[in-house]
Design an enzyme around this catalytic site. Structure first.
Site, mmCIF file in Angstrom:
data_model
loop_
_atom_site.group_PDB
_atom_site.id
_atom_site.type_symbol
_atom_site.label_atom_id
_atom_site.label_comp_id
_atom_site.label_asym_id
_atom_site.label_seq_id
_atom_site.Cartn_x
_atom_site.Cartn_y
_atom_site.Cartn_z
ATOM 1 N N SER A 182 40.467 43.116 46.472
ATOM 2 C CA SER A 182 39.083 43.384 46.060
ATOM 3 C C SER A 182 38.554 44.627 46.770
ATOM 4 C CB SER A 182 38.195 42.188 46.416
ATOM 5 O OG SER A 182 38.677 41.018 45.810
ATOM 6 N N GLY B 70 46.808 12.729 27.008
ATOM 7 C CA GLY B 70 48.120 12.826 27.660
ATOM 8 C C GLY B 70 48.951 13.972 27.108
ATOM 9 N N GLU C 143 41.793 42.512 37.761
ATOM 10 C CA GLU C 143 40.756 43.498 37.367
ATOM 11 C C GLU C 143 39.388 43.127 37.959
ATOM 12 O OE1 GLU C 143 42.570 46.564 35.444
ATOM 13 O OE2 GLU C 143 40.455 46.318 34.960
HETATM 14 C C1 LIG Z 1 49.355 38.333 37.794
HETATM 15 C C2 LIG Z 1 48.662 39.497 38.422
HETATM 16 C C3 LIG Z 1 48.808 40.762 37.882
HETATM 17 C C4 LIG Z 1 48.189 41.859 38.489
HETATM 18 N N1 LIG Z 1 48.422 43.114 37.983
HETATM 19 C C5 LIG Z 1 48.020 44.178 38.706
HETATM 20 C C6 LIG Z 1 48.434 45.488 38.337
HETATM 21 O O1 LIG Z 1 49.127 45.700 37.348
HETATM 22 N N2 LIG Z 1 48.077 46.529 39.136
HETATM 23 C C7 LIG Z 1 47.310 46.347 40.250
HETATM 24 O O2 LIG Z 1 47.023 47.337 40.918
HETATM 25 N N3 LIG Z 1 46.868 45.113 40.617
HETATM 26 C C8 LIG Z 1 47.218 44.028 39.879
HETATM 27 N N4 LIG Z 1 46.825 42.766 40.261
HETATM 28 C C9 LIG Z 1 46.012 42.603 41.476
HETATM 29 C C10 LIG Z 1 44.622 42.036 41.253
HETATM 30 O O3 LIG Z 1 43.787 43.009 40.689
HETATM 31 C C11 LIG Z 1 44.120 41.468 42.595
HETATM 32 O O4 LIG Z 1 44.815 40.278 42.840
HETATM 33 C C12 LIG Z 1 42.635 41.240 42.612
HETATM 34 O O5 LIG Z 1 41.946 42.454 42.638
HETATM 35 C C13 LIG Z 1 42.189 40.401 43.814
HETATM 36 O O6 LIG Z 1 42.703 40.893 44.995
HETATM 37 P P1 LIG Z 1 43.417 39.907 46.036
HETATM 38 O O7 LIG Z 1 44.406 39.111 45.300
HETATM 39 O O8 LIG Z 1 43.879 40.692 47.199
HETATM 40 O O9 LIG Z 1 42.277 38.892 46.504
HETATM 41 P P2 LIG Z 1 41.211 39.119 47.685
HETATM 42 O O10 LIG Z 1 40.508 40.406 47.494
HETATM 43 O O11 LIG Z 1 41.859 38.859 49.002
HETATM 44 O O12 LIG Z 1 40.188 37.935 47.388
HETATM 45 C C14 LIG Z 1 40.434 36.579 47.793
HETATM 46 C C15 LIG Z 1 39.177 35.765 47.455
HETATM 47 O O13 LIG Z 1 38.060 36.264 48.207
HETATM 48 C C16 LIG Z 1 37.002 36.605 47.325
HETATM 49 N N5 LIG Z 1 36.280 37.756 47.853
HETATM 50 C C17 LIG Z 1 36.787 38.931 48.327
HETATM 51 N N6 LIG Z 1 35.801 39.753 48.692
HETATM 52 C C18 LIG Z 1 34.639 39.116 48.422
HETATM 53 C C19 LIG Z 1 33.255 39.442 48.568
HETATM 54 N N7 LIG Z 1 32.887 40.635 49.051
HETATM 55 N N8 LIG Z 1 32.347 38.534 48.185
HETATM 56 C C20 LIG Z 1 32.719 37.326 47.666
HETATM 57 N N9 LIG Z 1 33.999 36.961 47.504
HETATM 58 C C21 LIG Z 1 34.949 37.844 47.887
HETATM 59 C C22 LIG Z 1 37.690 36.924 45.990
HETATM 60 O O14 LIG Z 1 36.785 36.807 44.924
HETATM 61 C C23 LIG Z 1 38.784 35.866 45.974
HETATM 62 O O15 LIG Z 1 38.260 34.657 45.521
HETATM 63 C C24 LIG Z 1 47.380 41.662 39.642
HETATM 64 C C25 LIG Z 1 47.224 40.366 40.174
HETATM 65 C C26 LIG Z 1 47.860 39.300 39.595
HETATM 66 C C27 LIG Z 1 47.705 37.932 40.230
#
Ligand SMILES: Cc1cc2nc3c(=O)[nH]c(=O)nc-3n(C[C@H](O)[C@H](O)[C@H](O)COP(=O)(O)OP(=O)(O)OC[C@H]3O[C@@H](n4cnc5c(N)ncnc54)[C@H](O)[C@@H]3O)c2cc1C
Length: 408
Positions: free
Chosen positions: A136, A365, A388
């Site tokens: 994020s 079920g 995204e």
């Molecule tokens: C199947 C899949 C495909 C993907 N494809 C791509 C791709 O092609 N290219 C690419 O670059 N990325 C890709 N992603 C990455 C995706 O965009 C990230 O997983 C996403 O942005 C969230 O980041 P994170 O997983 O590090 O979660 P984190 O940022 O660590 O978040 C963890 C939790 O904390 C919450 N959180 C974080 N900050 C805050 C805040 N300030 N306030 C409130 N809540 C917060 C989040 O909402 C979440 O619930 C993909 C992810 C998946 C799972």
């Protein structure tokens, strides 16, 4: 500027029906198999290439549709078929849009065809932004790109994660830090051409849903790419960095708003994918409720079931309208004064999660088994509130916009 419309024109309806036919005849019947295999469905991508769905031409035609409805309509139909397979088909388009939006004409002409390959030898592309410590919080990205002026080459080092098609792509688009003082404005995007030494696939993830879509880490160790692989070119980058430095000195407000506009424009497409999955689950539940008999009558004759279906259908339609509005705004350059792009993605993705869970309940079920598709749809739907920008980040963006605050 095209007027906002809630009705597809005749040409769009024709495209929608054609896509729906492909989704129903080719994608949906293959969905369970590729979900179990957890592999990229190359034969389906090839089929899509043969009929012209897997191509830059098709994607660009929808992308530049002035009504804004081309991309949402296409995404909804393909993801109605199956989310994992559809992501394997449109994942390349997401990387291609990165090049279309930021690349020079020469870069577009050179790299996008290599992203798709040709009908007999289809290829895919990957867009690599996320990192283990920068999800994020995009601004905390660590992958560095350093310019080697003597050789006119950029040297990339770092680890990307969660990359759709990462490591199996012919062309990778990699976002890296060129100026760490400027947060996300100090980032630039690079093409990593096929077979470039130093780029390798790390862990391939085993996922909860969209299992036909390949997701992996991408490791970059002293990856050298020619200067011509910097998207937009060096001159444009230097100008952009100079402007960003000036704006940062004077408070940075305009920089933040520009970044927000970019995300707002791309979010409705993900919302449309969620609408496709939600609609598919709703249709399955409706059909089941009409035909499943208990206590001597179809279960839809119970208000408890029919009201759930009423809510499901209402949510799907509401989600689609938010997506269409935001997409129309993006294509027609309307300002997102209330983060309408984020609104559409937030509502549609939460709708997909809820509606697919309701569908399982209505199928009882059977809904809980892999004999019926709603179980897969529910697993798939969970991705929409994560990638995204998570739902929390969408709420953050909407709330901050309403409060008149900068996004970050
Ligand atoms: C199947 C899949 C495909 C993907 N494809 C791509 C791709 O092609 N290219 C690419 O670059 N990325 C890709 N992603 C990455 C995706 O965009 C990230 O997983 C996403 O942005 C969230 O980041 P994170 O997983 O590090 O979660 P984190 O940022 O660590 O978040 C963890 C939790 O904390 C919450 N959180 C974080 N900050 C805050 C805040 N300030 N306030 C409130 N809540 C917060 C989040 O909402 C979440 O619930 C993909 C992810 C998946 C799972």
């Amino acid at each position: 500027m095209a007027e906002f419309t809630m009705e597809l024109n005749d040409e769009q309806k024709e495209v929608r029906d054609w896509l729906h036919g492909f989704a129903a005849d080719v994608i949906r019947p293959a969905a369970a198999e590729w979900d179990e295999r957890e592999e990229t469905p190359w034969p389906i991508i090839q089929e899509a290439a043969k009929v012209g769905i897997y191509s830059l031409d098709f994607y660009a035609q929808q992308y530049f549709d002035p009504t804004g409805l081309g991309i949402p309509m296409a995404m909804e139909e393909l993801f109605w078929g199956d989310a994992g397979i559809a992501l394997s088909i449109v994942g390349t388009g997401l990387a291609a849009v990165g090049v279309l939006a930021n690349g020079t004409e020469e870069q577009i002409g050179t790299w996008i065809p290599q992203m798709y390959g040709d009908v007999n030898d289809v290829k895919v592309a990957a867009f690599c932004s996320s990192e283990p410590d920068a999800g994020s919080d995009v601004a905390s990205m660590r992958t560095r790109a350093v310019y080697d002026e003597a050789k006119d080459e950029w040297v990339l080092n770092g680890t990307k994660t969660w990359a759709t098609n990462g490591g199996i792509a012919n062309v990778h688009v990699v976002v890296a830090v060129v100026d760490s003082e400027l947060g996300s404005k100090g980032h630039a995007s690079f093409i990593v051409p096929p077979n470039t030494p130093g780029l390798s696939q790390g862990q391939k993830f085993q996922k909860h849903g969209i299992r036909a879509s390949h997701t992996a880490e991408v490791v970059l160790e002293n990856v050298r790419v020619p200067g011509s692989c910097l998207l937009g070119g060096k001159e444009k980058l230097d100008e952009r960095l100079a402007r960003a430095r000036e704006r940062a000195k004077s408070g940075g407000e305009r920089v933040k708003n520009a970044a927000m506009a970019t995300f707002e424009a791309s979010r409705p497409a993900v919302g449309a994918m969620a609408v496709g999955t939600a609609r598919a689950a709703y249709e399955e539940a409706l059909e089941y409720a009409r035909t499943r008999t208990q206590f001597g009558r179809p279960i839809i004759d119970n208000q408890g079931v029919a009201f759930q279906l009423a809510d499901m259908r209402t949510s799907v339609d509401a989600a689609r309208l938010l997506v269409w509005r935001a997409s129309w705004m993006a294509v027609n350059g309307k300002q997102f004064t209330a983060a309408e792009g984020s609104m559409s993605k937030l509502f549609a993705s939460e709708t997909a999660k809820k509606v697919t869970a309701q569908a399982i309940q209505i199928l009882g079920g059977n809904g809980y088994t892999r004999e019926y598709p709603v179980e897969r749809m529910h697993r798939d739907a969970a991705i929409y509130t994560i990638f995204e920008g998570t739902s929390e980040i969408q709420r953050l963006v909407i709330a901050r916009t309403l409060a008149g605050m900068p996004i970050r």
